[in-house]
Design a protein around this motif. Structure first.
Motif, mmCIF file in Angstrom:
data_model
loop_
_atom_site.group_PDB
_atom_site.id
_atom_site.type_symbol
_atom_site.label_atom_id
_atom_site.label_comp_id
_atom_site.label_asym_id
_atom_site.label_seq_id
_atom_site.Cartn_x
_atom_site.Cartn_y
_atom_site.Cartn_z
ATOM 1 N N GLU A 23 0.854 -1.184 0.000
ATOM 2 C CA GLU A 23 0.000 0.000 0.000
ATOM 3 C C GLU A 23 0.897 1.243 0.000
ATOM 4 O O GLU A 23 1.906 1.290 0.693
ATOM 5 N N GLY A 24 0.534 2.217 -0.801
ATOM 6 C CA GLY A 24 1.330 3.443 -0.885
ATOM 7 C C GLY A 24 2.238 3.458 -2.100
ATOM 8 O O GLY A 24 2.646 4.521 -2.558
ATOM 9 N N ASP A 25 2.585 2.279 -2.609
ATOM 10 C CA ASP A 25 3.355 2.234 -3.851
ATOM 11 C C ASP A 25 2.433 2.623 -5.003
ATOM 12 O O ASP A 25 1.208 2.568 -4.878
ATOM 13 N N SER A 26 3.043 2.954 -6.129
ATOM 14 C CA SER A 26 2.230 3.209 -7.322
ATOM 15 C C SER A 26 2.063 1.902 -8.086
ATOM 16 O O SER A 26 2.778 0.922 -7.849
ATOM 17 N N VAL A 27 1.130 1.904 -9.012
ATOM 18 C CA VAL A 27 0.909 0.726 -9.855
ATOM 19 C C VAL A 27 2.183 0.417 -10.640
ATOM 20 O O VAL A 27 2.533 -0.742 -10.848
ATOM 21 N N MET A 28 2.914 1.449 -11.045
ATOM 22 C CA MET A 28 4.189 1.246 -11.754
ATOM 23 C C MET A 28 5.226 0.633 -10.814
ATOM 24 O O MET A 28 5.876 -0.357 -11.161
ATOM 25 N N ALA B 162 4.666 -2.987 -10.212
ATOM 26 C CA ALA B 162 4.979 -3.808 -11.377
ATOM 27 C C ALA B 162 6.485 -4.022 -11.488
ATOM 28 O O ALA B 162 6.963 -5.148 -11.680
ATOM 29 N N VAL B 163 7.243 -2.950 -11.374
ATOM 30 C CA VAL B 163 8.702 -3.044 -11.505
ATOM 31 C C VAL B 163 9.281 -3.918 -10.384
ATOM 32 O O VAL B 163 10.130 -4.784 -10.619
ATOM 33 N N ALA B 164 8.798 -3.736 -9.166
ATOM 34 C CA ALA B 164 9.307 -4.509 -8.018
ATOM 35 C C ALA B 164 9.020 -5.997 -8.164
ATOM 36 O O ALA B 164 9.716 -6.827 -7.601
ATOM 37 N N ASN B 165 7.992 -6.322 -8.928
ATOM 38 C CA ASN B 165 7.608 -7.729 -9.085
ATOM 39 C C ASN B 165 7.893 -8.271 -10.488
ATOM 40 O O ASN B 165 7.371 -9.319 -10.869
ATOM 41 N N ASP B 166 8.763 -7.537 -11.223
ATOM 42 C CA ASP B 166 9.178 -7.990 -12.564
ATOM 43 C C ASP B 166 8.016 -8.269 -13.503
ATOM 44 O O ASP B 166 8.020 -9.261 -14.243
ATOM 45 N N VAL B 167 7.003 -7.431 -13.458
ATOM 46 C CA VAL B 167 5.884 -7.588 -14.381
ATOM 47 C C VAL B 167 6.306 -7.030 -15.741
ATOM 48 O O VAL B 167 6.690 -5.859 -15.848
ATOM 49 N N GLY C 274 5.970 -5.456 -19.360
ATOM 50 C CA GLY C 274 4.986 -4.568 -19.980
ATOM 51 C C GLY C 274 4.876 -3.210 -19.322
ATOM 52 O O GLY C 274 4.199 -2.327 -19.826
ATOM 53 N N ILE C 275 5.537 -3.028 -18.176
ATOM 54 C CA ILE C 275 5.639 -1.708 -17.546
ATOM 55 C C ILE C 275 7.130 -1.431 -17.406
ATOM 56 O O ILE C 275 7.850 -2.234 -16.798
ATOM 57 N N VAL C 276 7.589 -0.335 -17.971
ATOM 58 C CA VAL C 276 9.018 -0.036 -17.931
ATOM 59 C C VAL C 276 9.334 0.949 -16.796
ATOM 60 O O VAL C 276 10.187 0.709 -15.955
ATOM 61 N N GLY C 277 8.651 2.072 -16.781
ATOM 62 C CA GLY C 277 8.872 3.036 -15.696
ATOM 63 C C GLY C 277 10.228 3.694 -15.775
ATOM 64 O O GLY C 277 10.923 3.876 -14.773
ATOM 65 N N GLU C 278 10.600 4.071 -16.987
ATOM 66 C CA GLU C 278 11.937 4.595 -17.266
ATOM 67 C C GLU C 278 12.344 5.774 -16.372
ATOM 68 O O GLU C 278 13.489 5.874 -15.956
ATOM 69 N N CYS C 279 11.444 6.675 -16.088
ATOM 70 C CA CYS C 279 11.816 7.881 -15.322
ATOM 71 C C CYS C 279 11.642 7.693 -13.817
ATOM 72 O O CYS C 279 11.849 8.625 -13.042
ATOM 73 N N GLY C 280 11.248 6.516 -13.420
ATOM 74 C CA GLY C 280 11.125 6.246 -11.986
ATOM 75 C C GLY C 280 9.904 6.872 -11.344
ATOM 76 O O GLY C 280 9.824 6.953 -10.115
ATOM 77 N N GLY C 281 9.000 7.355 -12.150
ATOM 78 C CA GLY C 281 7.755 7.898 -11.591
ATOM 79 C C GLY C 281 7.698 9.412 -11.552
ATOM 80 O O GLY C 281 6.823 9.999 -10.903
ATOM 81 N N ALA C 282 8.652 10.058 -12.223
ATOM 82 C CA ALA C 282 8.726 11.516 -12.206
ATOM 83 C C ALA C 282 7.837 12.171 -13.267
ATOM 84 O O ALA C 282 7.903 13.380 -13.474
#
Ligand code: FES
Length: 107
Positions: A20-25, A28-33, A35-43
């Motif tokens: 809880e509190g994490d973003s959907v991105m 996804a990244v933390a769980n190696d999903v 299809g989500i890259v998240g190149e900018c780290g959420g900025a």
């Protein structure tokens, strides 16, 4: 924990227990999903975290804001009314069970 299901473009589903509190991105990244890259780290400086919120959840995640609109103009896949930057969707208890669909490509 907040359960999130990511549905890949080919229909494959991945369900994870996110913090809880994490973003959907971030979840996804933390769980190696794939299809989500998240190149900018959420900025909100890329559009590689593009997702389509499942119709059943669109009301609870709310509409995208103007900044998201601007970034999504550069997205690699088609933009629809359910398009969001997944880094801008924070996971709360209210979103337990959330389903998001992933675009064909992010880059
Ligand atoms: Fe870059 Fe979401 S991770 S805009």
């Amino acid at each position: 924990m907040v359960q999130v299901t990511y549905v890949a473009h080919d229909g494959a589903e991945t369900t994870i227990d996110a913090t809880e509190g994490d973003s959907v991105m971030q979840a996804a990244v933390a769980n190696d999903v794939d299809g989500i890259v998240g190149e900018c780290g959420g900025a909100m400086m890329c559009a590689t975290c593009h997702c389509y919120v499942d119709q059943a959840w669109a009301e609870r995640t709310g509409p995208r804001d103007e900044g998201e609109d601007d970034m999504l103009e550069g997205a690699a896949s088609e933009i629809t009314e359910r398009s969001r930057l997944s880094c801008q969707i924070k996971l709360t208890a209210e979103l337990d069970g959330l389903v998001v669909h992933l675009p064909e490509e992010q880059l």
